[in-house]
Design an enzyme around this catalytic site. Structure first.
Site, PDB file in Angstrom:
ATOM      1  N   ASP A 209     -13.049   3.546   1.699  1.00 14.32           N
ATOM      2  CA  ASP A 209     -11.599   3.629   1.891  1.00 14.32           C
ATOM      3  C   ASP A 209     -11.288   5.029   2.408  1.00 14.32           C
ATOM      4  O   ASP A 209     -11.223   5.985   1.636  1.00 14.32           O
ATOM      5  CB  ASP A 209     -10.870   3.351   0.575  1.00 14.32           C
ATOM      6  CG  ASP A 209      -9.363   3.523   0.705  1.00 14.32           C
ATOM      7  OD1 ASP A 209      -8.870   3.558   1.848  1.00 14.32           O
ATOM      8  OD2 ASP A 209      -8.682   3.627  -0.334  1.00 14.32           O
TER       9      ASP A 209
ATOM     10  N   ASP B 241       0.873  -1.174   0.000  1.00 17.57           N
ATOM     11  CA  ASP B 241       0.000   0.000   0.000  1.00 17.57           C
ATOM     12  C   ASP B 241       0.908   1.221   0.000  1.00 17.57           C
ATOM     13  O   ASP B 241       1.481   1.575   1.033  1.00 17.57           O
ATOM     14  CB  ASP B 241      -0.910  -0.007   1.227  1.00 17.57           C
ATOM     15  CG  ASP B 241      -1.808   1.231   1.297  1.00 17.57           C
ATOM     16  OD1 ASP B 241      -1.851   1.985   0.307  1.00 17.57           O
ATOM     17  OD2 ASP B 241      -2.465   1.436   2.332  1.00 17.57           O
TER      18      ASP B 241
ATOM     19  N   LYS C 273       2.691  11.337  -3.643  1.00 17.83           N
ATOM     20  CA  LYS C 273       1.685  10.622  -4.429  1.00 17.83           C
ATOM     21  C   LYS C 273       0.706  11.585  -5.095  1.00 17.83           C
ATOM     22  O   LYS C 273       0.176  11.300  -6.174  1.00 17.83           O
ATOM     23  CB  LYS C 273       0.949   9.659  -3.497  1.00 17.83           C
ATOM     24  CG  LYS C 273      -0.073   8.757  -4.143  1.00 17.83           C
ATOM     25  CD  LYS C 273      -0.603   7.798  -3.090  1.00 17.83           C
ATOM     26  CE  LYS C 273      -1.717   6.921  -3.606  1.00 17.83           C
ATOM     27  NZ  LYS C 273      -2.199   5.999  -2.557  1.00 17.83           N
TER      28      LYS C 273
ATOM     29  N   GLU D  99      -7.568   0.657  -4.494  1.00 22.54           N
ATOM     30  CA  GLU D  99      -7.564   0.510  -3.039  1.00 22.54           C
ATOM     31  C   GLU D  99      -8.886  -0.030  -2.484  1.00 22.54           C
ATOM     32  O   GLU D  99      -8.870  -0.961  -1.667  1.00 22.54           O
ATOM     33  CB  GLU D  99      -7.176   1.846  -2.396  1.00 22.54           C
ATOM     34  CG  GLU D  99      -5.706   2.185  -2.632  1.00 22.54           C
ATOM     35  CD  GLU D  99      -5.358   3.630  -2.357  1.00 22.54           C
ATOM     36  OE1 GLU D  99      -6.295   4.431  -2.132  1.00 22.54           O
ATOM     37  OE2 GLU D  99      -4.167   3.970  -2.376  1.00 22.54           O
TER      38      GLU D  99
END
Length: 222
Positions: A212, A25, A88, A185
Site C-alpha cells: 500500500d 478511503d 490524519k 488499508e
C-alpha cells in the site's frame, strides 16, 4: 463484498430497493468514496474532476465557511497556517507524539490530542476529518437513491492504534456517518482483488504480498 451492498426486501415496500454501504478511503493526502452497484465497485465522481480524488485539505478563512478539497488546497501557498493538510497524521495522537515538522499553531496539553489554532478558532483533527468525510458522504447522497445509505466501511492504516481508530470513528459520527467497519488499508487492497476468495493450488500454500503505497504511509501485508 456484502458489507457494500445490502438488500432488505422483507423490510421494504419496494422489493428491489437496495441499501448501500459506502467504501471510504480517508487518505492522508487524497480521499475518495465508492459503492458496489450491480456487483461492481464504482468510484463516485465529483462534479469537479479535480475533487474525485478529493484533496484531504480544509481551509479555515477569517470570513466565510470552511472550504474542502481543491478549493482549500488553492490557499496552501498563501495561507498555510489556516490550510490544514494531513490532519490524519494528528488523529489520536498526543501533542508529545507529534515530532514531525508542520506550519500549524497547536493548542492543548502535551498528553492530549492537540487542536489547530485557525482564523475560525480551535479545531481538532477529528473536526477536520469530519468535514472531509461529510463532503464524501454528500457526494454519495447525491449519486444514490434518497435515504439508501446504510453506513460506510472506512479504511485506516495498518499501524493505527485503538486511539487513532476511535478518532476515525468519532470523525465519521460527527459527519453523520454510521461506521459499518474499519478496515486496514492493505487488507482492503487484498479484498478488492478477491484474494480472500482465492483457492490454494493443490496442497501447495500460496502467499501474496500486498503493498500500500499511500501518501502518508507505506504498509505491507502478507
Amino acid at each position: 463484498m456484502s458489507l457494500l451492498q445490502i438488500a432488505e426486501p422483507n423490510q421494504s415496500a419496494q422489493p428491489h430497493q437496495h441499501r448501500f454501504g459506502l467504501g471510504i478511503d480517508l487518505g492522508t493526502t487524497r480521499s475518495l468514496v465508492a459503492v458496489v452497484r450491480s456487483g461492481k465497485a464504482q468510484v463516485l465522481e465529483a462534479s469537479a474532476a479535480t475533487d474525485t480524488l478529493l484533496p484531504s485539505v480544509v481551509y479555515y478563512p477569517s470570513i466565510g465557511k470552511p472550504l474542502v478539497g481543491s478549493d482549500a488546497l488553492a490557499h496552501l501557498a498563501d495561507d498555510p497556517k489556516n490550510t490544514i493538510v494531513s490532519a490524519k497524521r494528528f488523529m489520536g495522537r498526543s501533542q508529545a507524539d507529534i515530532k514531525f515538522s508542520h506550519p500549524y499553531e497547536l493548542s492543548g496539553s502535551k498528553d492530549d490530542m492537540p487542536a489547530f489554532v485557525t482564523a475560525q478558532g480551535k479545531v481538532s483533527p477529528v473536526e477536520v476529518s469530519a468535514r472531509i468525510l461529510a463532503a464524501l458522504e454528500q457526494r454519495a447522497a447525491s449519486a444514490l437513491p434518497a435515504d439508501s445509505i446504510e453506513g460506510a466501511v472506512i479504511t485506516v492504516p495498518a499501524y493505527f492504534d485503538e486511539a487513532q481508530r476511535q478518532a476515525t470513528k468519532d470523525a465519521a459520527q460527527a459527519a453523520g456517518i454510521n461506521v459499518l467497519r474499519l478496515l486496514n488499508e492493505p487488507t482492503a487492497a487484498a479484498v478488492a482483488y478477491g484474494l480472500d476468495q482465492s483457492t490454494q493450488n493443490g496442497d501447495k500454500e500460496s502467499y501474496y504480498l500486498i503493498y500500500d503505497l499511500g501518501g502518508g504511509t507505506f504498509d505491507v501485508l502478507s
